[in-house]
Scaffold this active site. Structure first.
Site, mmCIF file in Angstrom:
data_model
loop_
_atom_site.group_PDB
_atom_site.id
_atom_site.type_symbol
_atom_site.label_atom_id
_atom_site.label_comp_id
_atom_site.label_asym_id
_atom_site.label_seq_id
_atom_site.Cartn_x
_atom_site.Cartn_y
_atom_site.Cartn_z
ATOM 1 N N THR A 235 0.831 -1.206 0.000
ATOM 2 C CA THR A 235 0.000 0.000 0.000
ATOM 3 C C THR A 235 0.861 1.250 0.000
ATOM 4 O O THR A 235 0.603 2.204 -0.750
ATOM 5 C CB THR A 235 -0.951 -0.005 1.213
ATOM 6 O OG1 THR A 235 -1.903 -1.060 1.048
ATOM 7 C CG2 THR A 235 -1.695 1.312 1.326
ATOM 8 N N SER B 33 5.283 -6.553 -2.648
ATOM 9 C CA SER B 33 4.974 -6.772 -1.235
ATOM 10 C C SER B 33 5.386 -8.176 -0.832
ATOM 11 O O SER B 33 5.008 -9.156 -1.483
ATOM 12 C CB SER B 33 3.483 -6.572 -0.967
ATOM 13 O OG SER B 33 3.179 -6.720 0.402
ATOM 14 N N HIS C 284 4.675 -10.239 1.746
ATOM 15 C CA HIS C 284 3.801 -11.264 2.329
ATOM 16 C C HIS C 284 2.941 -11.971 1.289
ATOM 17 O O HIS C 284 2.240 -12.929 1.610
ATOM 18 C CB HIS C 284 2.938 -10.666 3.446
ATOM 19 C CG HIS C 284 1.774 -9.837 2.994
ATOM 20 N ND1 HIS C 284 0.486 -10.289 3.025
ATOM 21 C CD2 HIS C 284 1.719 -8.569 2.530
ATOM 22 C CE1 HIS C 284 -0.332 -9.338 2.598
ATOM 23 N NE2 HIS C 284 0.390 -8.285 2.296
ATOM 24 N N THR D 84 14.807 4.685 9.986
ATOM 25 C CA THR D 84 15.633 3.491 10.149
ATOM 26 C C THR D 84 14.961 2.287 9.507
ATOM 27 O O THR D 84 13.784 2.011 9.748
ATOM 28 C CB THR D 84 15.865 3.213 11.647
ATOM 29 O OG1 THR D 84 16.523 4.339 12.228
ATOM 30 C CG2 THR D 84 16.714 1.965 11.836
ATOM 31 N N CYS E 181 -8.466 -6.223 2.064
ATOM 32 C CA CYS E 181 -7.973 -4.957 2.616
ATOM 33 C C CYS E 181 -9.100 -4.000 2.952
ATOM 34 O O CYS E 181 -8.971 -2.794 2.848
ATOM 35 C CB CYS E 181 -7.013 -4.294 1.629
ATOM 36 S SG CYS E 181 -5.627 -5.340 1.178
#
Length: 372
Positions: free
Chosen positions: A72, A189, A191, A227, A314
């Site tokens: 996203t 992405s 996953h 980071t 989603c």
């Protein structure tokens, strides 16, 4: 059933055990990749090793990869670079693209098979006052339909435009070649192909100047400050390295999917399988159960031990008629009876047999066709 059968790989694929092990080791070691001491250098090496693994998987250069918090964010980052260019998106894009594009974006129609209408694209780009920014996904998350991205890229570039490709559902399921696609930006992405949730990447074509999406410490070549999530990035790298073996199973997975669709079509000839005539991901099927609401199907299959979904995962758990299927010409009523079944590397013949039996029982129990 003795065990739950997971058929929702497009929502999130099961994480590989070696990914979990690698992430645990990185979290135990610690270290900030921006630090110059040994711990920091070790962390930096892990980030760059993962970047190289992803680059190998999708055939791009390591410096073209900008790590993000997921797909996203990658899509939002990509569309934020459009600037003053007129924005065109396909009507079948993921919500993260449609929402980021906003109401002012032109939504380009797709055919009943889910393919972008090329004539409309050409006309829209020719009519635009300035070169446009176009966003078209490689493979649809609900139907699996694969777009002819190389052809689209050529059309867009002929008019001086830029093309972003949401490749989130494609990477790790089929071979994806960033250079061969000819796109300017591409989203990934982890996953979706066995990596952890919460990590992704935006691929930026070498030489493409874009403003920073997040400002601060100058990480990710100054384009996304903060980071780096070293453990998740390392997990992405391990999943990317393992993806080739999963892609090689595509033909076998497609055979399972096709057998499932053929049997369901025998049980219910009126059931539309969306995008069936188009090139699709090997694992994805969007199937109607006439007269039976998608939400009821998802709940019933869950109680029967099968994890499937209705459209995208989603939407805060909500089940609603799919805008993707509507864009393909489905009525609201028909779209409201479709579910998505997405297979993966753990799916077996027995799983498919059991699901077909469950599908048939539910259809005969709930379809108005069998009402007394």
């Amino acid at each position: 059933m003795s065990k739950a059968v997971y058929l929702d790989y497009n929502a999130t694929a099961p994480i590989h055990s070696e990914v979990v092990e690698a992430m645990a080791a990185v979290m135990t070691a610690g270290g900030n990749p921006s630090s110059v001491h040994q711990s920091g250098r070790t962390a930096r090496n892990r980030v760059e090793e993962a970047r190289a693994a992803l680059a190998d998987l999708i055939n791009c250069k390591s410096p073209e990869i900008i790590f993000t918090s997921g797909g996203t964010e990658a899509n939002n980052f990509a569309l934020s670079t459009a600037g003053e260019r007129p924005l065109f998106v396909s009507a079948a894009e993921h919500d993260s693209v449609l929402a980021a594009a906003g109401e002012s974006a032109v939504r380009l129609p797709v055919t009943p098979d889910g393919i972008l209408d090329m004539d409309v694209l050409r006309a829209a780009l020719a009519a635009a006052e300035t070169p446009a920014f176009v966003s078209v996904m490689l493979a649809n998350n609900e139907t699996g339909v694969i777009q002819p991205i190389r052809e689209i890229a050529d059309i867009v570039h002929e008019q001086g435009g830029l093309l972003h490709c949401d490749a989130i559902q494609a990477v790790g399921k089929i071979p994806v070649d960033f250079k061969a696609l000819g796109v300017d930006l591409m989203s990934v992405s982890a996953h979706k192909f066995g990596g952890p949730q919460g990590i992704g990447a935006l691929i930026l074509r070498e030489g493409l100047a874009v403003p920073a999406f997040i400002r601060g410490g100058g990480q990710e070549l100054g384009r996304r400050a903060g980071t780096e999530n070293v453990a998740a990035i390392a997990g992405l790298g391990v999943a990317a390295a393992a993806a080739g073996a999963i892609i090689a199973q595509g033909e076998a997975i497609a055979a399972l999917r096709d057998r499932m669709e053929a049997r369901i079509s025998e049980i219910s000839p009126a059931s539309r399988i969306y995008g069936r005539k188009a090139a699709r991901l090997p694992n994805t099927s969007a199937i109607e159960m006439p007269g039976v609401a998608s939400e009821l199907q998802v709940m019933s299959f869950d109680l029967d031990g099968f994890a499937v979904s209705a459209g995208s995962a989603c939407s805060s758990g909500k089940v609603k008629a799919s805008h993707v299927l509507s864009a393909m010409g489905a009525s609201e009523e028909a779209a409201g009876t479709a579910i998505r079944v997405s297979l993966g590397w753990r799916t077996s013949d027995a799983d498919i047999d059991a699901f077909i039996d469950s599908w048939g029982r539910l259809y005969k129990r709930k379809s108005p066709k069998f009402a007394a």
